[in-house]
Motif scaffolding. Structure first.
Motif, PDB file in Angstrom:
ATOM      1  N   SER A  59      -6.665 -14.132  -8.020  1.00  0.00           N
ATOM      2  CA  SER A  59      -7.444 -13.967  -6.789  1.00  0.00           C
ATOM      3  C   SER A  59      -8.053 -12.576  -6.654  1.00  0.00           C
ATOM      4  O   SER A  59      -9.037 -12.381  -5.939  1.00  0.00           O
ATOM      5  CB  SER A  59      -6.568 -14.244  -5.569  1.00  0.00           C
ATOM      6  N   GLY A  60      -7.449 -11.587  -7.318  1.00  0.00           N
ATOM      7  CA  GLY A  60      -7.922 -10.207  -7.218  1.00  0.00           C
ATOM      8  C   GLY A  60      -7.426  -9.471  -5.998  1.00  0.00           C
ATOM      9  O   GLY A  60      -7.757  -8.303  -5.795  1.00  0.00           O
ATOM     10  N   LYS A  61      -6.592 -10.115  -5.196  1.00  0.00           N
ATOM     11  CA  LYS A  61      -6.114  -9.483  -3.967  1.00  0.00           C
ATOM     12  C   LYS A  61      -4.998  -8.481  -4.243  1.00  0.00           C
ATOM     13  O   LYS A  61      -4.147  -8.704  -5.114  1.00  0.00           O
ATOM     14  CB  LYS A  61      -5.614 -10.550  -2.999  1.00  0.00           C
ATOM     15  N   LEU A  62      -5.008  -7.379  -3.481  1.00  0.00           N
ATOM     16  CA  LEU A  62      -3.958  -6.376  -3.593  1.00  0.00           C
ATOM     17  C   LEU A  62      -2.649  -6.953  -3.075  1.00  0.00           C
ATOM     18  O   LEU A  62      -2.598  -7.543  -1.991  1.00  0.00           O
ATOM     19  CB  LEU A  62      -4.336  -5.139  -2.780  1.00  0.00           C
ATOM     20  N   VAL A  63      -1.582  -6.778  -3.855  1.00  0.00           N
ATOM     21  CA  VAL A  63      -0.246  -7.206  -3.437  1.00  0.00           C
ATOM     22  C   VAL A  63       0.481  -6.053  -2.762  1.00  0.00           C
ATOM     23  O   VAL A  63       0.919  -6.156  -1.622  1.00  0.00           O
ATOM     24  CB  VAL A  63       0.566  -7.740  -4.629  1.00  0.00           C
ATOM     25  N   ASP A  64       0.586  -4.925  -3.476  1.00  0.00           N
ATOM     26  CA  ASP A  64       1.247  -3.752  -2.903  1.00  0.00           C
ATOM     27  C   ASP A  64       1.065  -2.550  -3.821  1.00  0.00           C
ATOM     28  O   ASP A  64       0.451  -2.643  -4.888  1.00  0.00           O
ATOM     29  CB  ASP A  64       2.740  -4.015  -2.654  1.00  0.00           C
ATOM     30  N   VAL A  65       1.592  -1.422  -3.386  1.00  0.00           N
ATOM     31  CA  VAL A  65       1.683  -0.229  -4.223  1.00  0.00           C
ATOM     32  C   VAL A  65       2.997  -0.329  -4.975  1.00  0.00           C
ATOM     33  O   VAL A  65       4.069  -0.243  -4.380  1.00  0.00           O
ATOM     34  CB  VAL A  65       1.631   1.057  -3.382  1.00  0.00           C
ATOM     35  N   PHE A  66       2.912  -0.538  -6.270  1.00  0.00           N
ATOM     36  CA  PHE A  66       4.112  -0.745  -7.070  1.00  0.00           C
ATOM     37  C   PHE A  66       4.892   0.554  -7.261  1.00  0.00           C
ATOM     38  O   PHE A  66       6.121   0.572  -7.171  1.00  0.00           O
ATOM     39  CB  PHE A  66       3.736  -1.331  -8.433  1.00  0.00           C
ATOM     40  N   ALA A  67       4.201   1.649  -7.517  1.00  0.00           N
ATOM     41  CA  ALA A  67       4.870   2.936  -7.745  1.00  0.00           C
ATOM     42  C   ALA A  67       3.996   4.070  -7.228  1.00  0.00           C
ATOM     43  O   ALA A  67       2.782   4.072  -7.408  1.00  0.00           O
ATOM     44  CB  ALA A  67       5.167   3.147  -9.227  1.00  0.00           C
ATOM     45  N   ALA A  68       4.639   5.042  -6.577  1.00  0.00           N
ATOM     46  CA  ALA A  68       3.949   6.235  -6.074  1.00  0.00           C
ATOM     47  C   ALA A  68       5.007   7.248  -5.684  1.00  0.00           C
ATOM     48  O   ALA A  68       6.164   6.902  -5.432  1.00  0.00           O
ATOM     49  CB  ALA A  68       3.064   5.906  -4.873  1.00  0.00           C
TER      50      ALA A  68
END
Length: 252
Positions: A209-218
């Motif tokens: 879908s190309g939708k953002l799921v989350d910020v995996f690492a930061a």
């Protein structure tokens, strides 16, 4: 960064023009590193090692950014094998990512915004994709579920989705979320991980879908992430511009 078909982790160093490999020790908890390709190894002009790939015969392919070439080495001994791509017809301009497919090798050409296709003998086949929409192509990832090729477009702050056969643009993902994307890695549940070099993050998207799921690492010192690679036991390795490699459990 790449996980070879031998299960080993390989990392190229642009600054030193070297390639390193790592394997788990007997405990299964610690990685042992050793240098596979030294600067000037084999007497060839490897200059600015970027994209790497390993085939079923344990041959290591290394892109040479400054010379527009791809060299091959024995991935076990580091012995120089041959000059796989010499770019006599000037199709390449600063090669970055390599993607080894069953019938061909794809090369991302950074400065002229192209994805080039070569057969497994090193013969040029075609310009699979090119144009402003690929501005600064870096890593590539095949997505068989949608018959697509993902390409991180560094200067466009997005991942471009190409038709895997025709090279035509199908769409994009990550615009407004990514800042100078570099590395790509497939993850479970049809998810895609992308390193965002300038924002110091690794973001997670739904690949279809190309939708953002989350910020995996930061955070926690993650700075200027570049290449990323996922192991079979779902550990994500993240290369950084000045701080070596970091490891993250996918399930955190």
């Amino acid at each position: 960064l790449t996980i070879g078909r031998d299960g080993m982790l390989y990392a190229s160093s642009f600054v030193t023009s070297e390639v390193y490999a790592a394997m788990l020790d007997d405990s299964g908890h610690h990685w042992r590193w050793f240098r596979v390709v030294s600067r000037g190894g084999g007497g060839v002009g490897l200059d600015g090692a970027t994209g790497i790939a390993v085939d079923d015969d344990l041959r290591l392919y290394v892109a040479s950014f400054a010379t527009d070439q791809v060299f091959r080495y024995n991935s076990v001994t580091g012995e120089y094998l041959d000059l796989f791509i010499n770019d006599e017809h000037h199709h390449l301009d600063c090669p970055e990512g390599l993607l080894l497919l069953p019938d061909r090798l794809l090369v991302a050409s950074f400065l002229n915004d192209r994805i080039l296709s070569y057969d497994l003998g090193g013969r040029f086949l075609e310009i699979l994709g090119q144009g402003w929409h690929l501005d600064g192509p870096q890593a590539m990832l095949s997505h068989p579920l949608t018959n697509s090729l993902f390409v991180s477009a560094y200067h466009r702050d997005e991942v471009v989705i190409l038709d895997a056969k025709t090279g035509k643009k199908k769409g994009t993902l990550g615009k407004g979320h990514l800042s100078r994307p570099v590395g790509l890695a497939a993850a479970p549940d049809d998810q895609l991980l992308v390193s965002s070099h300038k924002s110091n993050e690794v973001l997670r998207f739904n690949a279809s879908s190309g939708k953002l799921v989350d910020v995996f690492a930061a955070g926690h010192g993650l700075w200027a992430p570049t290449g990323i690679a996922m192991t079979t036991d779902l550990v994500l390795f993240v290369g950084t511009f000045m701080d070596g490699l970091r490891r993250y459990s996918y399930w955190k």
